[in-house]
Motif scaffolding. Structure first.
Motif, PDB file in Angstrom:
ATOM      1  N   LYS A   1       0.697  -1.455   0.144  1.00 58.26           N
ATOM      2  CA  LYS A   1      -0.147  -0.022   0.060  1.00 58.26           C
ATOM      3  C   LYS A   1       0.868   1.273  -0.138  1.00 58.26           C
ATOM      4  N   ALA A   2       0.421   2.182  -0.611  1.00 54.20           N
ATOM      5  CA  ALA A   2       1.375   3.631  -0.939  1.00 54.20           C
ATOM      6  C   ALA A   2       0.149   4.570  -1.338  1.00 54.20           C
ATOM      7  N   ALA A   3       0.773   5.709  -0.886  1.00 52.16           N
ATOM      8  CA  ALA A   3      -0.177   6.792  -1.362  1.00 52.16           C
ATOM      9  C   ALA A   3       0.018   6.899  -2.971  1.00 52.16           C
ATOM     10  N   LYS A   4      -0.791   7.534  -3.431  1.00 50.17           N
ATOM     11  CA  LYS A   4      -0.786   7.551  -5.072  1.00 50.17           C
ATOM     12  C   LYS A   4       0.457   8.601  -5.389  1.00 50.17           C
ATOM     13  N   GLU A   5       0.849   9.594  -4.591  1.00 50.31           N
ATOM     14  CA  GLU A   5       1.738  10.493  -4.822  1.00 50.31           C
ATOM     15  C   GLU A   5       3.352   9.551  -4.835  1.00 50.31           C
ATOM     16  N   GLU A   6       3.188   8.706  -3.844  1.00 52.08           N
ATOM     17  CA  GLU A   6       4.399   7.992  -3.965  1.00 52.08           C
ATOM     18  C   GLU A   6       4.588   6.830  -4.881  1.00 52.08           C
ATOM     19  N   GLN A   7       3.295   6.239  -5.444  1.00 49.62           N
ATOM     20  CA  GLN A   7       3.332   5.539  -6.314  1.00 49.62           C
ATOM     21  C   GLN A   7       4.038   6.035  -7.814  1.00 49.62           C
ATOM     22  N   SER A   8       3.503   7.129  -7.897  1.00 52.92           N
ATOM     23  CA  SER A   8       3.640   7.973  -9.124  1.00 52.92           C
ATOM     24  C   SER A   8       5.144   8.081  -9.197  1.00 52.92           C
ATOM     25  N   ALA A   9       5.642   8.519  -7.872  1.00 48.11           N
ATOM     26  CA  ALA A   9       7.104   9.066  -8.025  1.00 48.11           C
ATOM     27  C   ALA A   9       8.066   7.807  -8.023  1.00 48.11           C
ATOM     28  N   LEU A  10       7.621   6.519  -7.515  1.00 47.52           N
ATOM     29  CA  LEU A  10       8.364   5.338  -7.558  1.00 47.52           C
ATOM     30  C   LEU A  10       8.358   4.792  -9.103  1.00 47.52           C
ATOM     31  N   LEU A  11       7.187   5.015  -9.853  1.00 51.30           N
ATOM     32  CA  LEU A  11       7.150   4.411 -11.223  1.00 51.30           C
ATOM     33  C   LEU A  11       8.065   5.258 -11.973  1.00 51.30           C
ATOM     34  N   ALA A  12       7.990   6.733 -11.740  1.00 46.54           N
ATOM     35  CA  ALA A  12       8.848   7.562 -12.652  1.00 46.54           C
ATOM     36  C   ALA A  12      10.508   7.212 -12.139  1.00 46.54           C
ATOM     37  N   GLN A  13      10.715   7.027 -11.005  1.00 47.05           N
ATOM     38  CA  GLN A  13      11.996   6.692 -10.719  1.00 47.05           C
ATOM     39  C   GLN A  13      12.599   5.427 -11.496  1.00 47.05           C
ATOM     40  N   ASP A  14      11.637   4.241 -11.415  1.00 44.53           N
ATOM     41  CA  ASP A  14      12.197   3.029 -11.997  1.00 44.53           C
ATOM     42  C   ASP A  14      11.266   2.155 -12.389  1.00 44.53           C
ATOM     43  N   PRO A  15      10.553   2.489 -13.527  1.00 41.63           N
ATOM     44  CA  PRO A  15       9.437   1.477 -13.913  1.00 41.63           C
ATOM     45  C   PRO A  15       9.597   0.191 -14.290  1.00 41.63           C
ATOM     46  N   ARG A  16      10.862  -0.218 -14.355  1.00 43.91           N
ATOM     47  CA  ARG A  16      11.379  -1.782 -14.321  1.00 43.91           C
ATOM     48  C   ARG A  16      11.088  -2.524 -12.990  1.00 43.91           C
ATOM     49  N   THR A  17      11.414  -1.557 -11.939  1.00 39.58           N
ATOM     50  CA  THR A  17      11.393  -2.231 -10.515  1.00 39.58           C
ATOM     51  C   THR A  17      10.062  -2.093 -10.135  1.00 39.58           C
ATOM     52  N   PHE A  18       9.533  -0.628 -10.296  1.00 40.25           N
ATOM     53  CA  PHE A  18       7.979  -0.597  -9.914  1.00 40.25           C
ATOM     54  C   PHE A  18       6.976  -0.730 -10.827  1.00 40.25           C
ATOM     55  N   SER A  19       5.938  -1.039 -10.627  1.00 42.27           N
ATOM     56  CA  SER A  19       4.622  -0.978 -11.554  1.00 42.27           C
ATOM     57  C   SER A  19       3.175  -1.069 -10.589  1.00 42.27           C
ATOM     58  N   VAL A  20       2.399  -0.739 -11.413  1.00 40.74           N
ATOM     59  CA  VAL A  20       0.965  -0.789 -10.921  1.00 40.74           C
ATOM     60  C   VAL A  20       0.349  -1.982 -10.778  1.00 40.74           C
ATOM     61  N   PRO A  21      -0.075  -2.473  -9.566  1.00 39.19           N
ATOM     62  CA  PRO A  21      -0.519  -4.003  -9.556  1.00 39.19           C
ATOM     63  C   PRO A  21      -2.003  -4.030 -10.318  1.00 39.19           C
ATOM     64  N   ALA A  22      -2.501  -5.129 -10.781  1.00 44.29           N
ATOM     65  CA  ALA A  22      -3.966  -5.026 -10.894  1.00 44.29           C
ATOM     66  C   ALA A  22      -4.810  -5.032  -9.602  1.00 44.29           C
ATOM     67  N   TYR A  23      -5.965  -4.708  -9.814  1.00 49.74           N
ATOM     68  CA  TYR A  23      -7.082  -4.294  -8.605  1.00 49.74           C
ATOM     69  C   TYR A  23      -6.730  -3.088  -7.912  1.00 49.74           C
ATOM     70  N   VAL A  24      -5.664  -3.479  -7.151  1.00 53.20           N
ATOM     71  CA  VAL A  24      -5.632  -2.247  -6.042  1.00 53.20           C
ATOM     72  C   VAL A  24      -4.650  -1.275  -6.539  1.00 53.20           C
TER      73      VAL A  24
END
Length: 100
Positions: A50-73
């Motif tokens: 679980k993460a805040a949407k802002e944190e999710q966006s920052a992680l995806l921008a930082q490294d999309p090969r390591t971080f991704s958006v999971p299905a459903y949640v």
């Protein structure tokens, strides 16, 4: 180090107050006071927290090969982490923040 990531993750989690691991949907889920804040997919060596949407966006921008958006949640800010690629210190920070 990649083989050590899941035991290390479990050690961090078990040190958190009121932590509980429970199997749900055929996978380990991580909870505090009966609220789920993470899951583990041992087969793919990935975890979702679980993460805040802002944190999710920052992680995806930082490294999309390591971080991704999971299905459903994912639409709620959760982030999928490739445990083979993530920096252990950053992973620990994400775990503790999700637990909070």
């Amino acid at each position: 180090m990649a083989g050590e990531r899941i035991p290390t993750l479990r050690a961090w989690l078990s040190a958190l107050p009121e932590f509980e691991e429970r199997e749900t949907w055929g996978h380990p889920t991580f909870r505090v006071r009966d609220r789920m804040f993470g899951t583990l997919d041992e087969e793919s060596r990935s975890a979702t927290f679980k993460a805040a949407k802002e944190e999710q966006s920052a992680l995806l921008a930082q490294d999309p090969r390591t971080f991704s958006v999971p299905a459903y949640v994912g639409k709620h800010g959760w982030v999928r982490i490739d445990l083979r690629r993530v920096d252990p210190a950053q992973c620990h920070e994400i775990v503790v923040e999700a637990w909070r």
